[in-house]
Design a protein around this motif. Structure first.
Motif, short mmCIF file in Angstrom:
data_model
loop_
_atom_site.label_atom_id
_atom_site.label_comp_id
_atom_site.label_asym_id
_atom_site.label_seq_id
_atom_site.Cartn_x
_atom_site.Cartn_y
_atom_site.Cartn_z
N ALA A 10 68.04 60.04 28.67
CA ALA A 10 66.68 59.57 28.37
C ALA A 10 66.19 58.61 29.45
CB ALA A 10 66.65 58.90 27.00
N LEU A 11 67.05 57.71 29.90
CA LEU A 11 66.67 56.80 30.98
C LEU A 11 66.39 57.57 32.27
CD1 LEU A 11 69.13 53.83 30.45
CD2 LEU A 11 66.66 53.82 30.11
N ALA A 12 67.15 58.62 32.51
CA ALA A 12 66.93 59.45 33.70
C ALA A 12 65.57 60.13 33.65
CB ALA A 12 68.05 60.48 33.83
N VAL A 13 65.18 60.60 32.47
CA VAL A 13 63.87 61.23 32.33
C VAL A 13 62.75 60.22 32.61
CG1 VAL A 13 62.30 62.30 30.67
CG2 VAL A 13 64.68 63.04 30.78
N PHE A 18 58.73 58.01 36.51
CA PHE A 18 58.30 56.91 37.38
C PHE A 18 58.22 57.37 38.83
CE2 PHE A 18 59.47 53.31 40.12
CZ PHE A 18 58.41 52.47 39.86
N ASN A 19 59.22 58.12 39.27
CA ASN A 19 59.24 58.58 40.66
C ASN A 19 58.17 59.64 40.92
OD1 ASN A 19 61.22 56.96 41.83
ND2 ASN A 19 62.85 58.22 40.99
N ILE A 20 57.87 60.46 39.92
CA ILE A 20 56.79 61.44 40.09
C ILE A 20 55.46 60.73 40.28
CG2 ILE A 20 55.46 63.20 38.85
CD1 ILE A 20 58.11 64.30 37.81
N ALA A 21 55.28 59.60 39.59
CA ALA A 21 54.05 58.83 39.73
C ALA A 21 53.90 58.27 41.14
CB ALA A 21 54.02 57.71 38.71
N LYS A 22 55.01 58.05 41.83
CA LYS A 22 54.97 57.50 43.19
C LYS A 22 54.76 58.57 44.26
CE LYS A 22 57.20 53.15 43.05
NZ LYS A 22 56.42 52.43 44.02
N LEU A 23 54.86 59.85 43.89
CA LEU A 23 54.71 60.90 44.88
C LEU A 23 53.27 61.02 45.36
CD1 LEU A 23 56.85 63.81 43.40
CD2 LEU A 23 57.40 62.37 45.36
N ASP A 24 53.12 61.22 46.65
CA ASP A 24 51.83 61.53 47.26
C ASP A 24 51.93 62.96 47.76
OD1 ASP A 24 49.40 61.60 48.52
OD2 ASP A 24 50.06 60.40 50.25
N ASN A 26 49.98 64.88 49.24
CA ASN A 26 49.40 65.18 50.55
C ASN A 26 50.38 64.86 51.67
OD1 ASN A 26 46.98 66.06 49.45
ND2 ASN A 26 46.16 63.98 49.39
N ASN A 27 51.19 63.82 51.47
CA ASN A 27 52.20 63.42 52.46
C ASN A 27 53.54 63.29 51.74
OD1 ASN A 27 50.28 63.12 54.56
ND2 ASN A 27 49.70 61.14 53.71
N LEU A 28 54.10 64.42 51.37
CA LEU A 28 55.29 64.42 50.52
C LEU A 28 56.53 63.89 51.23
CD1 LEU A 28 55.96 65.20 47.63
CD2 LEU A 28 56.57 67.47 48.45
N PHE A 29 56.63 64.08 52.52
CA PHE A 29 57.83 63.70 53.24
C PHE A 29 57.64 62.46 54.11
CE2 PHE A 29 58.25 68.30 52.50
CZ PHE A 29 59.41 68.27 51.74
N GLU A 30 56.79 61.54 53.66
CA GLU A 30 56.54 60.31 54.41
C GLU A 30 56.56 59.10 53.49
OE1 GLU A 30 52.89 60.64 56.54
OE2 GLU A 30 53.51 62.41 57.66
N GLY A 31 57.14 58.02 53.96
CA GLY A 31 57.08 56.72 53.29
C GLY A 31 57.69 56.71 51.90
N ASP A 32 56.98 56.06 50.97
CA ASP A 32 57.46 55.91 49.60
C ASP A 32 57.60 57.26 48.88
OD1 ASP A 32 57.66 53.18 49.78
OD2 ASP A 32 55.71 52.79 48.86
N SER A 33 56.82 58.22 49.29
CA SER A 33 56.88 59.53 48.67
C SER A 33 58.23 60.20 48.94
CB SER A 33 55.74 60.40 49.18
OG SER A 33 55.64 61.58 48.44
N LEU A 34 58.75 60.04 50.14
CA LEU A 34 60.06 60.59 50.48
C LEU A 34 61.16 59.90 49.67
CD1 LEU A 34 61.80 62.46 52.22
CD2 LEU A 34 61.91 60.61 53.91
N ILE A 35 61.06 58.60 49.53
CA ILE A 35 62.04 57.85 48.75
C ILE A 35 62.00 58.29 47.29
CG2 ILE A 35 62.67 55.55 47.93
CD1 ILE A 35 61.62 54.50 50.65
N ILE A 38 63.69 61.72 47.02
CA ILE A 38 65.14 61.57 47.08
C ILE A 38 65.66 61.03 45.75
CG2 ILE A 38 67.02 60.28 48.17
CD1 ILE A 38 65.39 60.48 50.80
N GLY A 39 64.93 60.09 45.17
CA GLY A 39 65.32 59.55 43.86
C GLY A 39 65.31 60.59 42.77
N ILE A 40 64.30 61.46 42.78
CA ILE A 40 64.21 62.53 41.77
C ILE A 40 65.40 63.48 41.91
CG2 ILE A 40 62.88 64.56 41.09
CD1 ILE A 40 60.35 62.94 41.79
N ILE A 41 65.72 63.85 43.14
CA ILE A 41 66.85 64.75 43.36
C ILE A 41 68.17 64.10 42.93
CG2 ILE A 41 68.18 65.93 45.16
CD1 ILE A 41 65.47 66.33 46.62
#
Length: 67
Positions: A10-13, A18-24, A26-35, A38-41
């Motif tokens: 449940a905590l993982a979900v 939370f990490n999906i909310a941080k995704l951009d 348009n720039n998926l592999f840059e900055g906070d979106s990349l982090i 990686i966190g989601i994976i």
């Protein structure tokens, strides 16, 4: 042990959300979106490991009942 794994899943979900909310997207592999990606994976890998653990415990209990 069963309740513990359900709590962790449940905590993982929640963390995946939370990490999906941080995704951009348009720039998926840059900055906070990349982090975040990686966190989601990493979280998905942890959930798979927990599910394998639960399955192995279930098989172990069934084998002990047969003996």
């Amino acid at each position: 042990m069963k309740i513990f794994t359900y709590i962790i899943i449940a905590l993982a979900v929640v963390l995946i959300g939370f990490n999906i909310a941080k995704l951009d997207f348009n720039n998926l592999f840059e900055g906070d979106s990349l982090i975040a990606l990686i966190g989601i994976i990493a979280i998905l890998c942890a959930v798979v490991i927990l599910l394998i653990f639960r399955l192995s415990k279930s098989i172990d209990e069934k084998l002990k009942k047969q003996q």
